[in-house]
Each structure stands twice: as C-alpha cells, then as structure tokens.
Motif scaffolding. Structure first.
Motif, mmCIF file in Angstrom:
data_model
loop_
_atom_site.group_PDB
_atom_site.id
_atom_site.type_symbol
_atom_site.label_atom_id
_atom_site.label_comp_id
_atom_site.label_asym_id
_atom_site.label_seq_id
_atom_site.Cartn_x
_atom_site.Cartn_y
_atom_site.Cartn_z
ATOM 1 N N VAL A 15 -4.577 5.039 2.238
ATOM 2 C CA VAL A 15 -5.167 6.379 2.242
ATOM 3 C C VAL A 15 -5.019 6.991 3.634
ATOM 4 N N ALA A 16 -4.273 8.080 3.719
ATOM 5 C CA ALA A 16 -4.049 8.808 4.972
ATOM 6 C C ALA A 16 -3.454 7.911 6.048
ATOM 7 N N VAL A 17 -2.561 7.016 5.649
ATOM 8 C CA VAL A 17 -1.908 6.148 6.632
ATOM 9 C C VAL A 17 -0.392 6.290 6.623
ATOM 10 N N LEU A 18 0.211 6.492 5.447
ATOM 11 C CA LEU A 18 1.679 6.528 5.373
ATOM 12 C C LEU A 18 2.274 7.739 6.071
ATOM 13 N N HIS A 19 1.489 8.811 6.241
ATOM 14 C CA HIS A 19 2.039 9.955 6.976
ATOM 15 C C HIS A 19 2.031 9.727 8.489
ATOM 16 N N PHE A 20 1.686 8.518 8.917
ATOM 17 C CA PHE A 20 1.882 8.119 10.308
ATOM 18 C C PHE A 20 2.999 7.079 10.440
ATOM 19 N N VAL A 21 3.717 6.818 9.338
ATOM 20 C CA VAL A 21 4.830 5.872 9.340
ATOM 21 C C VAL A 21 6.115 6.659 9.077
ATOM 22 N N HIS A 22 7.014 6.658 10.031
ATOM 23 C CA HIS A 22 8.230 7.462 9.928
ATOM 24 C C HIS A 22 9.303 6.720 9.133
ATOM 25 N N ASP A 23 10.277 7.481 8.658
ATOM 26 C CA ASP A 23 11.290 6.906 7.778
ATOM 27 C C ASP A 23 12.027 5.737 8.416
ATOM 28 N N HIS A 24 12.283 5.806 9.717
ATOM 29 C CA HIS A 24 13.020 4.714 10.365
ATOM 30 C C HIS A 24 12.188 3.430 10.437
ATOM 31 N N GLU A 25 10.879 3.540 10.144
ATOM 32 C CA GLU A 25 10.011 2.361 10.105
ATOM 33 C C GLU A 25 9.893 1.783 8.698
ATOM 34 N N ASP A 26 10.654 2.341 7.754
ATOM 35 C CA ASP A 26 10.771 1.849 6.379
ATOM 36 C C ASP A 26 9.442 1.802 5.629
ATOM 37 N N PRO A 27 8.787 2.943 5.481
ATOM 38 C CA PRO A 27 7.521 2.928 4.737
ATOM 39 C C PRO A 27 7.705 2.552 3.274
ATOM 40 N N TYR A 28 8.837 2.947 2.669
ATOM 41 C CA TYR A 28 9.049 2.623 1.258
ATOM 42 C C TYR A 28 9.234 1.119 1.065
ATOM 43 N N GLY A 29 9.920 0.474 2.009
ATOM 44 C CA GLY A 29 10.070 -0.967 1.929
ATOM 45 C C GLY A 29 8.751 -1.686 2.099
ATOM 46 N N ALA A 30 7.896 -1.174 2.986
ATOM 47 C CA ALA A 30 6.586 -1.785 3.196
ATOM 48 C C ALA A 30 5.735 -1.695 1.934
ATOM 49 N N VAL A 31 5.740 -0.521 1.299
ATOM 50 C CA VAL A 31 4.958 -0.352 0.073
ATOM 51 C C VAL A 31 5.521 -1.227 -1.036
ATOM 52 N N ARG A 32 6.857 -1.303 -1.121
ATOM 53 C CA ARG A 32 7.469 -2.139 -2.150
ATOM 54 C C ARG A 32 7.059 -3.602 -1.984
ATOM 55 N N ALA A 33 6.998 -4.090 -0.742
ATOM 56 C CA ALA A 33 6.583 -5.474 -0.503
ATOM 57 C C ALA A 33 5.147 -5.700 -0.972
ATOM 58 N N LEU A 34 4.278 -4.736 -0.725
ATOM 59 C CA LEU A 34 2.889 -4.851 -1.176
ATOM 60 C C LEU A 34 2.806 -4.841 -2.700
ATOM 61 N N VAL A 35 3.552 -3.922 -3.325
ATOM 62 C CA VAL A 35 3.522 -3.825 -4.787
ATOM 63 C C VAL A 35 4.082 -5.092 -5.420
ATOM 64 N N ASP A 36 5.165 -5.623 -4.851
ATOM 65 C CA ASP A 36 5.759 -6.847 -5.407
ATOM 66 C C ASP A 36 4.783 -8.012 -5.372
ATOM 67 N N ALA A 37 3.883 -8.024 -4.378
ATOM 68 C CA ALA A 37 2.914 -9.117 -4.246
ATOM 69 C C ALA A 37 1.686 -8.933 -5.131
ATOM 70 N N MET A 38 1.521 -7.752 -5.713
ATOM 71 C CA MET A 38 0.354 -7.466 -6.542
ATOM 72 C C MET A 38 0.504 -8.071 -7.928
ATOM 73 N N ALA A 39 -0.557 -8.630 -8.458
ATOM 74 C CA ALA A 39 -0.554 -9.153 -9.823
ATOM 75 C C ALA A 39 -0.535 -7.998 -10.818
ATOM 76 N N PRO A 40 0.010 -8.218 -12.017
ATOM 77 C CA PRO A 40 -0.084 -7.187 -13.062
ATOM 78 C C PRO A 40 -1.545 -6.786 -13.277
ATOM 79 N N GLY A 41 -1.743 -5.490 -13.495
ATOM 80 C CA GLY A 41 -3.095 -4.962 -13.624
ATOM 81 C C GLY A 41 -3.657 -4.474 -12.312
ATOM 82 N N SER A 42 -2.885 -4.618 -11.226
ATOM 83 C CA SER A 42 -3.307 -4.130 -9.919
ATOM 84 C C SER A 42 -3.023 -2.643 -9.780
ATOM 85 N N PHE A 43 -3.621 -2.041 -8.744
ATOM 86 C CA PHE A 43 -3.494 -0.605 -8.523
ATOM 87 C C PHE A 43 -3.074 -0.323 -7.081
#
Length: 278
Positions: free
Chosen positions: A171-199
């Motif tokens: 919440v209000a954190v990703l707009h402080f992460v620039h594209d060269h810092e790979d925000p999409y990759g960071a989020v993908r890593a978090l989502v991949d680690a989440m169990a089904p039914g997670s949010f």
C-alpha cells in the motif's frame, strides 16, 4: 539510511522512542512526510517543509494520503471478515498511526497475525516500541526490492505460515520503486510464494503531470516518486483475479458509509485494488 547526523529536532518528534543513532533529520523522509499528510506528529522540520512544498503545487496530496489510508482499512476489514484471512504481511508499512493493520484485523478476529516490513530504522524503532507486548505481531527490517529476503526472514516465518493463505499488502509503496529496480519482478516473487486463496493488496499514485510537478520535493528525500498509469498498475495483478470492483480510485473501492456521505467528486489520483490467487 543516513549519511550524516542531522540536527536533533527532538522537540518535533511526537512521543515516540529515542531516535536511532546517526539519523539525518535534515533530509526529508517519505514515511515521515506521509505521517505529516495524515496529521501525525512523528516528523521533523525538513519533512514538513518538503510536504508543504508538495501541497503548494498539488494540494490534493493530503487527500490522496487520507484516501489511501482509508482504503487500507477497508481492504483489511474485507480480508479479515468476508475473505477469512488470518495472516497479513504489510510491506513498506510506514510509521504507526491510527487504525493500523493489526488493530483492524484483530478487531475482526484477535487471532489474526501481522508482520510489518519496512526499510526505515525510525519506522522499526517506533513500531517495535508500540508492539512490544503483542505476540501475534512482528516488525522486521526489509525492502520490497528484496522479496526473497523478506520471505525467508526467520521472524516472518516465525509468525506467518506461508503454506496457508496470506494477505500481502503493498500500500503506497510501489510508487517509490522505479522500473529499473524491477517492481514487477518483486511482486511476482511475492505472488509465486503465496498459497492459493491468498490476496494481494496494492495502492499506487496515478501518473498525472500536475502530480509530477508536485513530486519534485521528493527528489531530495530518501525515495523518489514513480507514478504509473492505470494499465501499468494493473500489471501488478497479472495472474490474479481482481476482487470487485477491480482496480479503481481508492475512494471507490468498497466505500463505507462515511465515504459515501462525502462529496466524492472525481476522487483522488490514486488507484487501489485487491487480487486473489486461485
């Protein structure tokens, strides 16, 4: 965090814990600026000056902060209530203020467990002092840019069972992460680690030219703003199913009676959404 020790602006520092050694109080800090926008007292003169410069160009900034904070509360109540989530990982949590995640979630079910993650020593000192007696809540040092370090942190693993559904809050954190810092990759890593039914919960400032002008005082702060378009923010939910009403203005995500009673107008330039991993 700090390269030099600033003037100890302790007269302006709320009623929190002792200041961490080496703290630079002359450099604006985005967490303390956010605290100022929300009407808090845990900020210094440099933070207030920068925040006031932002509001001079983009006066809606304070409403963005308040709208974002209210969105967080509604999202957590939905997750703990309707969705039945009992574990929360709040990354980039910022300074404690009113209606914190653990207070909202545990107001639904006292057994809810919460881990706050932030890369700011001031945030950690303040939050740890506040939560010293709460065994179901932990505060750890970490950065969204390093998701693997967060996911393997023993304190995170000691409170949360990532084999079970969890809500990851960005919440209000990703707009402080620039594209060269790979925000999409960071989020993908978090989502991949989440169990089904997670949010996944994301809020993000919208790209608007007037907001970019207002964001210039952030150039000398400890983090700079990277606003994004609707489509760019939507990408953070790739592979997830957006919970209705989808990605919308934060004030229009499941508004409560208080929000509905206000004159919403065009809303605020900040998107918010909740996605579920099926």
């Amino acid at each position: 965090m700090a390269e030099r020790e600033g003037s100890a602006d302790t007269a302006d520092w709320g009623s929190g814990p002792a200041l961490p050694p080496g703290l630079d109080t002359n450099r604006p800090n985005v967490a303390r600026m956010y605290d100022f926008f929300l009407g808090g007292k845990d900020n210094f003169a440099a933070d207030r000056e920068a925040a006031e410069q932002v509001m001079a160009v983009a006066p809606i900034t304070r409403e963005v902060a308040r709208g974002n904070r209210a969105f967080l509360g509604r999202a957590v109540r939905f997750l703990a209530g309707e969705a039945g989530i009992r574990q929360f990982l709040d990354i980039g949590a910022g300074l404690p203020t009113g209606a914190n995640v653990h207070q909202v979630a545990q107001g639904v079910d006292p057994e809810c467990r919460v881990v706050y993650v932030d890369n700011d020593p001031v945030v950690l000192a303040h939050a740890r002092a506040l939560l010293a007696t709460d065994a179901r809540t932990r505060v750890v040092l970490g950065d969204v840019r390093g998701p693997d370090e967060i996911l393997t942190d023993p304190d995170v693993r000691g409170v949360l069972d990532l084999s079970e559904p969890v809500a990851v809050l960005l919440v209000a954190v990703l707009h402080f992460v620039h594209d060269h810092e790979d925000p999409y990759g960071a989020v993908r890593a978090l989502v991949d680690a989440m169990a089904p039914g997670s949010f996944l919960v994301v809020s993000h400032v919208e790209y608007r030219p007037e907001l970019l002008r207002g964001a210039r005082p952030y150039d000398r702060a400890n983090a700079q703003v990277a606003p994004r378009t609707f489509d760019e923010v939507t990408r953070f939910f790739d592979g997830l199913e957006l919970v209705p009403p989808g990605l919308v203005n934060v004030r229009r995500w499941r508004p409560d009676a208080r929000v509905l009673s206000e004159q919403l107008g065009p809303g605020v330039p900040c998107f918010g959404g909740v996605g579920v991993k099926r």
